[in-house]
Design an enzyme around this catalytic site. Structure first.
Site, PDB file in Angstrom:
ATOM      1  N   GLY A  53      32.775  45.596-188.730  1.00 29.38           N
ATOM      2  CA  GLY A  53      31.406  45.693-189.239  1.00 29.38           C
ATOM      3  C   GLY A  53      31.453  45.772-190.740  1.00 29.38           C
ATOM      4  O   GLY A  53      32.488  46.126-191.314  1.00 29.38           O
ATOM      5  N   CYS A  80      39.280  46.984-187.103  1.00 27.23           N
ATOM      6  CA  CYS A  80      38.762  47.112-188.471  1.00 27.23           C
ATOM      7  C   CYS A  80      37.761  48.276-188.566  1.00 27.23           C
ATOM      8  O   CYS A  80      38.147  49.422-188.413  1.00 27.23           O
ATOM      9  CB  CYS A  80      38.168  45.781-188.920  1.00 27.23           C
ATOM     10  SG  CYS A  80      38.039  45.685-190.703  1.00 27.23           S
ATOM     11  N   TYR A  81      36.479  48.007-188.770  1.00 30.76           N
ATOM     12  CA  TYR A  81      35.491  49.091-188.821  1.00 30.76           C
ATOM     13  C   TYR A  81      35.589  49.948-187.556  1.00 30.76           C
ATOM     14  O   TYR A  81      35.492  51.176-187.602  1.00 30.76           O
ATOM     15  CB  TYR A  81      34.088  48.500-188.945  1.00 30.76           C
ATOM     16  CG  TYR A  81      32.975  49.527-188.984  1.00 30.76           C
ATOM     17  CD1 TYR A  81      32.523  50.038-190.185  1.00 30.76           C
ATOM     18  CD2 TYR A  81      32.374  49.986-187.801  1.00 30.76           C
ATOM     19  CE1 TYR A  81      31.501  50.986-190.214  1.00 30.76           C
ATOM     20  CE2 TYR A  81      31.358  50.933-187.820  1.00 30.76           C
ATOM     21  CZ  TYR A  81      30.922  51.426-189.036  1.00 30.76           C
ATOM     22  OH  TYR A  81      29.915  52.363-189.073  1.00 30.76           O
ATOM     23  N   HIS A 170      42.315  41.787-187.942  1.00 30.98           N
ATOM     24  CA  HIS A 170      41.507  41.113-186.913  1.00 30.98           C
ATOM     25  C   HIS A 170      42.388  40.289-185.977  1.00 30.98           C
ATOM     26  O   HIS A 170      42.731  39.159-186.292  1.00 30.98           O
ATOM     27  CB  HIS A 170      40.462  40.207-187.577  1.00 30.98           C
ATOM     28  CG  HIS A 170      39.383  40.979-188.257  1.00 30.98           C
ATOM     29  ND1 HIS A 170      38.250  41.394-187.594  1.00 30.98           N
ATOM     30  CD2 HIS A 170      39.283  41.456-189.515  1.00 30.98           C
ATOM     31  CE1 HIS A 170      37.489  42.086-188.423  1.00 30.98           C
ATOM     32  NE2 HIS A 170      38.094  42.140-189.604  1.00 30.98           N
ATOM     33  N   GLU A 172      41.556  38.827-183.396  1.00 35.94           N
ATOM     34  CA  GLU A 172      40.795  37.747-182.755  1.00 35.94           C
ATOM     35  C   GLU A 172      40.794  36.446-183.542  1.00 35.94           C
ATOM     36  O   GLU A 172      40.458  35.402-183.006  1.00 35.94           O
ATOM     37  CB  GLU A 172      39.350  38.213-182.491  1.00 35.94           C
ATOM     38  CG  GLU A 172      38.463  38.398-183.715  1.00 35.94           C
ATOM     39  CD  GLU A 172      38.632  39.758-184.409  1.00 35.94           C
ATOM     40  OE1 GLU A 172      39.668  40.422-184.164  1.00 35.94           O
ATOM     41  OE2 GLU A 172      37.754  40.134-185.191  1.00 35.94           O
ATOM     42  N   ASP A 228      24.034  21.718-171.803  1.00 33.50           N
ATOM     43  CA  ASP A 228      23.525  22.992-171.281  1.00 33.50           C
ATOM     44  C   ASP A 228      22.482  22.798-170.181  1.00 33.50           C
ATOM     45  O   ASP A 228      22.578  23.414-169.114  1.00 33.50           O
ATOM     46  CB  ASP A 228      22.928  23.852-172.408  1.00 33.50           C
ATOM     47  CG  ASP A 228      23.950  24.128-173.502  1.00 33.50           C
ATOM     48  OD1 ASP A 228      25.151  23.957-173.236  1.00 33.50           O
ATOM     49  OD2 ASP A 228      23.547  24.492-174.621  1.00 33.50           O
ATOM     50  N   LYS A 367      29.925  28.036-174.851  1.00 33.95           N
ATOM     51  CA  LYS A 367      29.828  26.586-174.664  1.00 33.95           C
ATOM     52  C   LYS A 367      31.013  26.013-173.878  1.00 33.95           C
ATOM     53  O   LYS A 367      30.822  25.206-172.962  1.00 33.95           O
ATOM     54  CB  LYS A 367      29.760  25.911-176.041  1.00 33.95           C
ATOM     55  CG  LYS A 367      29.396  24.444-176.001  1.00 33.95           C
ATOM     56  CD  LYS A 367      27.909  24.295-175.870  1.00 33.95           C
ATOM     57  CE  LYS A 367      27.452  22.877-175.925  1.00 33.95           C
ATOM     58  NZ  LYS A 367      26.000  22.780-175.970  1.00 33.95           N
TER      59      LYS A 367
END
Ligand code: XMP
Length: 511
Positions: A53, A80-81, A170, A172, A228, A367
């Site tokens: 964040g 992180c945050y 991070h 990710e 979609d 997606k």
């Protein structure tokens, strides 16, 4: 089903964390930090991830969570945050980094304690992606330091007995080497996940849920032919069959064979498929209009009108289905806004159509998961892996006023471009590519005669989010082949140019 709870503190990579968890075959949901504790607990997660964040944990009013969460006996990974917040809530101390050297941004060489469950089996040294200005001056009791960098002694912390882990970097993002392995270790070694999240299972569960929710009710869906809405339609078709009506409005500005392809794809299901041939009325409304925004507005309004007329014929429906996907839900913050949000291709629909409730069967999928589900449902690959196509269709790729002749010309040229790109295997590497019929005519020579015909522009881009894009360096030989075929096979075009502008400053579409 086993679930991971991701508590969102407003970081920029929060969706990415969710995608990574799902890539590891574990279901997860992102919930804002303001979600009531009772709701978080009722979610019944096997593990919790605190996201990054932009704020500082010691600032008044900064995002936080009730420390009760640490008494649930559920493992927590703070990123992180999220790491700093966990440290602070458990009695540690977080302060602004005293000097610049302790602030870390970007790729940082990091040293890991490979006895920690998070880093087991990984190299003891690697690059991680940091982005923090705060520093854990004192780690909470019970925690050990499990990674450091040259400038920061506490890059990762762990209390393995309680299953609490924190990383300042991070995991990710792709820049962190073995980041996905660390996330997988948290899921499988710490949270003991079994990996139940597969599209085949999801499909069966979603169908059962839809049957329960819809019962004997009637469902209406505006089918655009995009990924979609097509996958939403296939899922509903599988779930409730003839209770579903799909309305496909062909505004005459579709790509070559598009209408037939969509219709054919849905032939295996016993549903009501309404194909409205509205070419004439759209072209009439668009005649003589050359201003791009004006074109878009006309198409949007006419679309609603046609859809409204068709739905009146069908009568009152119980459910209006929409192809909303998870990124739309996360972006709307609370998840509430998405319920009333209309599909971007058919803006404003819910206000005009008589229905009781909305169903959004894809609202929890990313997606790439939507594409996977489409394959599971047996939709053809050309529909499932389709590139984005704007709602206004070829109208915004015909510069200047629109006529049927111009639309036909562009359709043929665009088809040749896409055909050659697919044959060359370029289609898998590019995110969007298409032809634009410019409003410029120029002199050419064909056989022994003079021509005065239109210039066609080819556009091909690579992009990860469609917010920015780079023009694609496709091989000259391929451009040559496409150019040769188009000027020979398509009447009315005597010159081809290739668009070599990125976005920004250009946009992907020309209008
Ligand atoms: P631009 O041209 O703004 O396009 O760089 C970014 C992406 O959005 C698509 N696009 C649309 N999609 N309705 C849509 O569903 C629209 O009105 C629309 N306009 C642009 C465009 O094709 C590209 O993928």
């Amino acid at each position: 089903m086993e679930k991971i709870l991701i508590i969102d503190f407003g970081g920029q990579y929060n969706q990415l964390i969710a995608r990574r968890v799902r890539e590891c075959n574990v279901y997860c949901e992102v919930k804002p930090w303001t979600t009531p504790m009772a709701e978080l607990k009722a979610f019944d997660p096997i593990g919790i991830i605190f996201t990054g964040g932009p704020q500082s944990v010691y600032r008044e009013g900064s995002p936080t969570v009730d420390p009760e969460i640490f008494t649930w006996g559920v493992p927590v990974l703070g990123i992180c945050y999220g790491c700093q917040l966990m440290a602070r809530l458990l009695g540690g101390q977080v302060t602004p980094a005293q000097d610049d050297s302790a602030r870390e941004y970007g790729k940082t060489v990091t040293y890991y304690d490979t006895t920690c469950k998070l880093f087991q089996g990984l190299p003891a040294e690697g690059v991680s992606w940091m982005s923090h200005g705060d520093y854990m001056a004192r780690v909470p009791e019970g925690f050990a330091l499990t990674a450091h960098s040259d400038s920061c002694p506490n890059v990762a912390i762990a209390d393995e007995a309680r299953g609490f882990y924190g990383v300042q970097f991070h995991p990710e993002v792709n820049h962190t080497q073995h980041g996905i392995d660390m996330i997988r270790s948290f899921l499988y070694k710490v949270c003991h996940a079994k990996g139940e999240w597969t599209m085949g299972d999801y499909k069966d569960r979603a169908i059962a849920d839809l049957r329960r929710k819809i019962g004997t009710g009637k469902v209406l869906l505006a089918l655009s032919g995009g990924v979609d809405s097509s996958v939403a339609a296939a899922l509903l078709a599988e779930a409730v069959g003839s209770q579903l009506t799909c309305v496909f409005v062909d505004h005459g500005l579709m790509r070559l064979n598009e209408g037939n392809e969509v219709e054919k794809a849905f032939a295996p299901w016993d549903i009501n498929f309404v194909r409205v041939d509205a070419e004439a009325r759209f072209l009439l409304k668009l005649a003589g209009v050359d201003e791009p925004e004006h074109k878009r507005k006309i198409i949007g309004e006419e679309f609603i009108r046609v859809f409204e007329e068709e739905s009146k014929k069908i009568g009152a429906v119980d459910f209006l289905a929409q192809g909303t996907i998870y990124p739309d839900v996360i972006e709307s913050g609370t998840g509430e806004a998405a319920v009333i949000k209309s599909h971007h291709n058919v803006g404003g629909l819910p206000d005009y159509v008589d229905f009781k409730e909305i169903v959004e069967p894809l609202r929890m999928l990313f997606k790439d998961e939507v594409r996977q589900l489409g394959r599971e449902l047996g939709l053809p690959e050309y529909l499932v892996s389709r590139q984005p196509f704007p709602g206004p269709g070829l109208a915004i790729r015909i510069i200047g006023d629109i006529t049927k002749e111009k639309a036909d010309t562009l359709r043929q040229a665009d088809f040749i471009f896409r055909d050659e790109m697919a044959k060359a295997g370029e289609d898998k590497q590019l995110n969007q590519y298409f032809a634009v019929l410019t409003n410029t005519r120029s002199v050419g020579v064909m056989g022994d005669g003079r021509t005065y015909d239109y210039t066609l522009a080819l556009r091909a881009v690579t992009t990860s989010d469609f917010m920015t894009a780079d023009w694609a360096r496709i091989p000259y030989e391929l451009l040559d082949k496409v150019s040769g075929r188009i000027v020979n096979e398509v009447k009315g075009i005597n010159r081809i140019v290739y668009d070599i502008t990125s976005k920004p400053p250009a946009t992907i579409e020309w209008e």
